[in-house]
Every structure is written in C-alpha cells, then in structure tokens.
Design a protein around this motif. Structure first.
Motif, PDB file in Angstrom:
ATOM      1  N   PHE A   1     -10.216  -9.596   6.512  1.00 29.38           N
ATOM      2  CA  PHE A   1      -8.803  -9.488   6.129  1.00 29.38           C
ATOM      3  C   PHE A   1      -8.140  -8.495   7.073  1.00 29.38           C
ATOM      4  O   PHE A   1      -8.521  -7.323   7.124  1.00 29.38           O
TER       5      PHE A   1
ATOM      6  N   MET B   1      -9.670  15.739   2.871  1.00 32.52           N
ATOM      7  CA  MET B   1     -10.245  14.485   2.385  1.00 32.52           C
ATOM      8  C   MET B   1     -11.073  13.842   3.476  1.00 32.52           C
ATOM      9  O   MET B   1     -10.907  12.667   3.783  1.00 32.52           O
TER      10      MET B   1
ATOM     11  N   LEU C   1      -2.057   7.552  -5.473  1.00 31.64           N
ATOM     12  CA  LEU C   1      -3.439   7.699  -5.011  1.00 31.64           C
ATOM     13  C   LEU C   1      -3.752   9.160  -4.708  1.00 31.64           C
ATOM     14  O   LEU C   1      -4.819   9.668  -5.067  1.00 31.64           O
TER      15      LEU C   1
ATOM     16  N   LEU D   1     -12.158   3.012  -3.712  1.00 31.95           N
ATOM     17  CA  LEU D   1     -11.503   3.755  -2.627  1.00 31.95           C
ATOM     18  C   LEU D   1     -12.452   4.857  -2.187  1.00 31.95           C
ATOM     19  O   LEU D   1     -12.341   6.008  -2.600  1.00 31.95           O
TER      20      LEU D   1
ATOM     21  N   VAL E   1      -6.439 -13.564   6.343  1.00 31.96           N
ATOM     22  CA  VAL E   1      -7.884 -13.605   6.545  1.00 31.96           C
ATOM     23  C   VAL E   1      -8.193 -14.438   7.780  1.00 31.96           C
ATOM     24  O   VAL E   1      -7.608 -15.496   7.987  1.00 31.96           O
TER      25      VAL E   1
ATOM     26  N   MET F   1     -14.732 -10.419  -4.183  1.00 37.27           N
ATOM     27  CA  MET F   1     -13.553 -11.274  -4.099  1.00 37.27           C
ATOM     28  C   MET F   1     -13.340 -11.875  -5.484  1.00 37.27           C
ATOM     29  O   MET F   1     -14.300 -12.287  -6.139  1.00 37.27           O
TER      30      MET F   1
ATOM     31  N   ARG G   1     -18.262  -4.302  -4.281  1.00 35.69           N
ATOM     32  CA  ARG G   1     -17.019  -4.900  -3.781  1.00 35.69           C
ATOM     33  C   ARG G   1     -17.056  -6.376  -4.121  1.00 35.69           C
ATOM     34  O   ARG G   1     -18.121  -6.978  -4.143  1.00 35.69           O
TER      35      ARG G   1
ATOM     36  N   TRP H   1     -13.435   4.965   1.268  1.00 26.67           N
ATOM     37  CA  TRP H   1     -13.473   4.813   2.725  1.00 26.67           C
ATOM     38  C   TRP H   1     -12.390   5.620   3.387  1.00 26.67           C
ATOM     39  O   TRP H   1     -12.128   5.478   4.550  1.00 26.67           O
TER      40      TRP H   1
ATOM     41  N   MET I   1       0.840  -1.216   0.000  1.00 26.74           N
ATOM     42  CA  MET I   1       0.000   0.000   0.000  1.00 26.74           C
ATOM     43  C   MET I   1       0.868   1.256   0.000  1.00 26.74           C
ATOM     44  O   MET I   1       0.556   2.234  -0.658  1.00 26.74           O
TER      45      MET I   1
ATOM     46  N   ALA J   1      -6.468  11.318  -6.702  1.00 28.95           N
ATOM     47  CA  ALA J   1      -7.591  11.886  -5.945  1.00 28.95           C
ATOM     48  C   ALA J   1      -7.652  13.403  -6.145  1.00 28.95           C
ATOM     49  O   ALA J   1      -8.731  13.980  -6.294  1.00 28.95           O
TER      50      ALA J   1
ATOM     51  N   PHE K   1      -9.273  -9.015  -2.989  1.00 36.30           N
ATOM     52  CA  PHE K   1     -10.471  -8.257  -2.633  1.00 36.30           C
ATOM     53  C   PHE K   1     -10.393  -6.930  -3.372  1.00 36.30           C
ATOM     54  O   PHE K   1      -9.397  -6.211  -3.252  1.00 36.30           O
TER      55      PHE K   1
ATOM     56  N   ARG L   1      -6.487  -5.861  -3.353  1.00 42.62           N
ATOM     57  CA  ARG L   1      -5.472  -6.325  -2.410  1.00 42.62           C
ATOM     58  C   ARG L   1      -5.433  -7.844  -2.375  1.00 42.62           C
ATOM     59  O   ARG L   1      -6.491  -8.487  -2.351  1.00 42.62           O
ATOM     60  N   VAL L   2      -4.243  -8.421  -2.355  1.00 42.77           N
ATOM     61  CA  VAL L   2      -4.106  -9.861  -2.124  1.00 42.77           C
ATOM     62  C   VAL L   2      -4.458 -10.099  -0.658  1.00 42.77           C
ATOM     63  O   VAL L   2      -3.829  -9.517   0.233  1.00 42.77           O
ATOM     64  N   VAL L   3      -5.495 -10.936  -0.407  1.00 46.65           N
ATOM     65  CA  VAL L   3      -5.851 -11.219   0.986  1.00 46.65           C
ATOM     66  C   VAL L   3      -5.435 -12.626   1.390  1.00 46.65           C
ATOM     67  O   VAL L   3      -5.290 -12.924   2.570  1.00 46.65           O
ATOM     68  N   ASP L   4      -5.256 -13.503   0.392  1.00 42.54           N
ATOM     69  CA  ASP L   4      -4.923 -14.896   0.728  1.00 42.54           C
ATOM     70  C   ASP L   4      -4.242 -15.544  -0.479  1.00 42.54           C
ATOM     71  O   ASP L   4      -4.472 -15.130  -1.609  1.00 42.54           O
TER      72      ASP L   4
ATOM     73  N   GLU M   1      -4.864  -6.570   7.784  1.00 46.26           N
ATOM     74  CA  GLU M   1      -3.608  -6.191   7.133  1.00 46.26           C
ATOM     75  C   GLU M   1      -2.759  -5.401   8.117  1.00 46.26           C
ATOM     76  O   GLU M   1      -3.197  -4.384   8.658  1.00 46.26           O
TER      77      GLU M   1
ATOM     78  N   GLU N   1     -12.266  -3.224  -4.259  1.00 45.23           N
ATOM     79  CA  GLU N   1     -13.276  -2.291  -3.764  1.00 45.23           C
ATOM     80  C   GLU N   1     -12.944  -0.886  -4.229  1.00 45.23           C
ATOM     81  O   GLU N   1     -11.783  -0.570  -4.529  1.00 45.23           O
TER      82      GLU N   1
ATOM     83  N   GLU O   1     -13.949  12.972   3.348  1.00 37.68           N
ATOM     84  CA  GLU O   1     -14.867  11.934   2.866  1.00 37.68           C
ATOM     85  C   GLU O   1     -14.227  10.553   2.882  1.00 37.68           C
ATOM     86  O   GLU O   1     -14.891   9.563   2.642  1.00 37.68           O
ATOM     87  N   ARG O   2     -12.908  10.496   3.139  1.00 36.44           N
ATOM     88  CA  ARG O   2     -12.241   9.191   3.236  1.00 36.44           C
ATOM     89  C   ARG O   2     -11.436   9.127   4.530  1.00 36.44           C
ATOM     90  O   ARG O   2     -10.214   9.045   4.515  1.00 36.44           O
TER      91      ARG O   2
ATOM     92  N   PRO P   1      -0.022 -11.738   1.154  1.00 36.18           N
ATOM     93  CA  PRO P   1      -1.194 -10.936   1.490  1.00 36.18           C
ATOM     94  C   PRO P   1      -0.762  -9.497   1.807  1.00 36.18           C
ATOM     95  O   PRO P   1       0.248  -9.291   2.477  1.00 36.18           O
ATOM     96  N   GLY P   2      -1.529  -8.545   1.293  1.00 40.30           N
ATOM     97  CA  GLY P   2      -1.171  -7.142   1.489  1.00 40.30           C
ATOM     98  C   GLY P   2      -0.635  -6.512   0.212  1.00 40.30           C
ATOM     99  O   GLY P   2      -0.672  -5.291   0.066  1.00 40.30           O
TER     100      GLY P   2
ATOM    101  N   PHE Q   1       0.446  -3.152   9.059  1.00 35.72           N
ATOM    102  CA  PHE Q   1       1.473  -2.255   8.541  1.00 35.72           C
ATOM    103  C   PHE Q   1       2.440  -2.001   9.688  1.00 35.72           C
ATOM    104  O   PHE Q   1       2.246  -1.080  10.487  1.00 35.72           O
TER     105      PHE Q   1
ATOM    106  N   SER R   1      -0.201 -10.564   8.065  1.00 36.61           N
ATOM    107  CA  SER R   1      -1.451 -10.170   7.425  1.00 36.61           C
ATOM    108  C   SER R   1      -2.144 -11.427   6.939  1.00 36.61           C
ATOM    109  O   SER R   1      -1.483 -12.349   6.456  1.00 36.61           O
TER     110      SER R   1
END
Lengths: 104, 275
Positions: B97, B1, A8, A102, B80, A74, A72, A104, A1, A12, A98, A22-25, B99, A100, B3-4, A34-35, B101, B78
C-alpha cells in the motif's frame, strides 16, 4: 492521517497502546478513498473514520484484537443482502482495510 | 519517541506540509514492513533525490517501490501495488500500500473584493492553502480575510513571478478583480505557469472586453482556452457564498472530467432568479 495526529500524540503520551486501520483499496462505490484512517486505543477510544459510519463499530472490535495480539491483518467489508444484521456498507461497495499496531 | 522512528518522521512531514510517501507491505512476507520516502533532497548530478527510512525486507523490492512511490506521490495518488518478492513486475507475492501525503493544493485569489472572503472560506473547507493578493493596501488586510493563510499587498505579476514556478495541476488561480488594470497582468502571468485552473470573474460584457485586451496583449487561442471566464459553474449563483461554491464546483468538475455546465460555455444571464 493528518486529522489523527493530535489524538495519537495525546494517547501515546498517556502510554496507551494504539491500533491504526487504513483504507487501502475500494471496489465499486465506497464512501472514503484509500488513505482514510481511523485509530483506536486500548480503552476503545476512537479517532477518525474509514467509512460513512457503516463499519466503524466492527473496526473497533478488530482493532482491539490487533492491540491484544500484536497481529497485522487485512479486513474487508462489503454489502451483504442475505444477512439482515451483518455489518456492511449500505452503498453497495467494498472497502479493504489494513489494521496494525502503531509500533513503527 | 525513538521507538517509533517511521511514524515520528511521517508525522513531522505531514505537519510541516512537506510531501512524503509511506509504503507498507499489507500482504506477503514481512507484512507491516515500511519504507518512508521524502523527495526534494537534491541528488547526485542535480537529479531529484530523496530520503528513505525503513525497508520492505528486500533491497530490490525497496528500489522498485521507491521509484513507484515517488511517482504516485507526484501524482497525489494512494493505492495498492503488486510485486514479486524482489520487486518483479506482474507478480503478486507482495502487496504494497503506497500512501501519498501531498502538500495541500494552493489557491491564489487576486482581488480583495466581497467575493474573496467567501471563496477563501469555501477553499479552506476543501483543503486549499489560500493566498489573497491585491495591490491596494487598504483592502488587502489580514483583518478582512482572517481565513486566508497569507494576504499579500502586491501586483499580481510580481507575486506570480515569485510563486509561479511552484504551481502545478492541483493548484488554482482565481482572478476576481474584474478590472483590466489588474486582470490583464494577472492572466498573462498565470498563463506562464503550469497551474491547473485559471478562473476569471466578470459579467459577459467584462469578459468580452477583457478578452479583447488579452488578445491585444498577445495572448493566443491556446491561452484563452485555458481560462475559465466568466468563472464558475452555471448554477445561477447570486451571493458571494453561492458564487464561491460555483467556483470550487467548477474546479472539482474539471479535475474529474465531468460534464458540468460552465458559465464560459453559455450566453445567458450569470445570476439566477429565485423561484
């Protein structure tokens, strides 16, 4: 990330809509942990990667759908030996992503 | 920002190299719901507290995932995890999941020698935060080691007294001075920390001599066993760059538990001859 943050911010600031994958598994041999993450904007520009280059093209297609619909999802990519042109990982493993927007 | 809010807080923490964990529901009700956790804030009664932002849609689920995510973050993992809708164990209604950092691992390099510049460069590629330390002001300069995050003029034990408590299993100390005057205090101070890797450079003769000095100084069997000395894998490295690769490869092999040949376990010449 971390390696995505500058792109990003830039996207934006220009008002682009963005999806993140994102790789989750992973099962078996996978090129990335993952990550590992990749971002796609509404013009199809790409930052980051989720594999050794095997599935990124297919992820862009999925990501553009995610941007369009706001859904969103998988998505999994694995090794496929019965379809010569199927998108897959040559290493024989499976990665689960996963995707989705952006928002959030 | 505004909104995020979660992404903004996540990006801030990542850029500041502060530990942060992001939990995302990837399957189940509320897919996409997020909980961001930042440890390090002092909690009630001196306990380890944390800041939380967001929710996974259920207070009980949030509570269980918070506990698990802080544990995963501490371990730098990281992945699931599966829960019931209220965080029940052994159910799979909600897949989350988590993650992590974690801040970058640290490498402290003692000795501002030829090998130090090469090791600094290779360590940076692997994501280490690198500090170079030497007591000799003329050698320990930012100009000589532009890739180091910090260059400190100090005795090894003085620096380790200050930063030692922050060292953990992911971190590394590399002692490259091969001079007992610096090596002995550096080893003794490193052994007083929880650092995961302590490598000490030197020829086999230097190693034997240093081991005797360390025993005289009170280092016990368990302490000596923690040292990778002579430092590095037995790959016949000659140049500073090759030696740097053999050192980081040894760190990787020790983390993964793979059986790679270490110089410390051999007896032959350290440097190889080109075919």
């Amino acid at each position: 990330m971390k390696e995505l943050l500058n792109d990003l911010d830039r996207w934006a600031a220009k008002g682009h809509r963005i999806a993140i994958a994102r790789v989750v598994d992973t099962d078996g041999s996978g090129p990335r942990e993952p990550g590992a993450a990749m971002a796609v904007n509404d013009e199809g520009e790409v930052a980051g990667s989720v594999s050794g280059g095997c599935v990124e093209g297919a992820v862009v297609v999925e990501a553009l759908e995610v941007i369009e619909t706001g859904d969103r999802r998988m998505v999994s990519f694995g090794y496929s030996d019965d379809e010569a042109f199927a998108v897959g990982l040559t290493c024989g493993g499976t990665i689960h992503l996963f995707l989705e927007p952006l928002d959030w | 920002m505004t909104e995020r809010p979660i992404f903004t807080a996540l990006a801030e923490a990542i850029r500041a190299e502060e530990p942060v964990a992001l939990a995302t529901v990837v399957e189940g009700p509320h897919a996409g719901a997020k909980l961001l956790l930042r440890p390090g804030v002092a909690g009630e009664g001196g306990t380890q507290g944390h800041d939380a932002l967001g929710t996974l849609g259920n207070a009980d689920l949030d509570r269980v995932v918070t506990r698990d995510a802080l544990g995963e973050l501490a371990a730098g993992r990281s992945g699931v995890r599966h829960y019931g809708e209220k965080g029940e164990a052994r159910e799979e209604a909600v897949n989350v999941f988590i993650e992590s950092f974690a801040p970058p691992p640290q490498m402290l390099i003692f000795g501002a020698v030829d090998f130090t510049g090469a090791l600094t460069r290779v360590a940076r590629i692997l994501g280490y935060r690198v500090t170079v330390c030497d007591a000799r002001e003329v050698f320990a300069t930012k100009q000589r080691f532009p890739m180091a995050h910090d260059v400190v003029v100090s005795w090894p034990n003085t620096l380790l007294d200050a930063v030692g408590p922050s060292l953990g299993p992911r971190d590394a100390v590399c002692i490259l001075t091969h001079d007992n005057k610096f090596d002995v205090p550096a080893v003794i101070s490193s052994l007083a920390t929880d650092v995961g890797y302590i490598g000490v450079m030197g020829s086999r003769k230097t190693h034997d001599n240093r081991t005797a000095r360390l025993i005289e100084a009170g280092v016990d069997e368990a302490g000596l066993a923690r040292l990778q000395s002579p430092i590095g894998l037995d790959i016949g490295a000659r140049t500073p760059e090759e030696t740097a690769v053999s050192i980081v490869a040894e760190i990787i092999a020790l983390h993964t538990g793979r059986d790679a040949p270490q110089l410390k376990d051999g007896a032959g010449p350290i440097h190889g001859v080109r075919a």
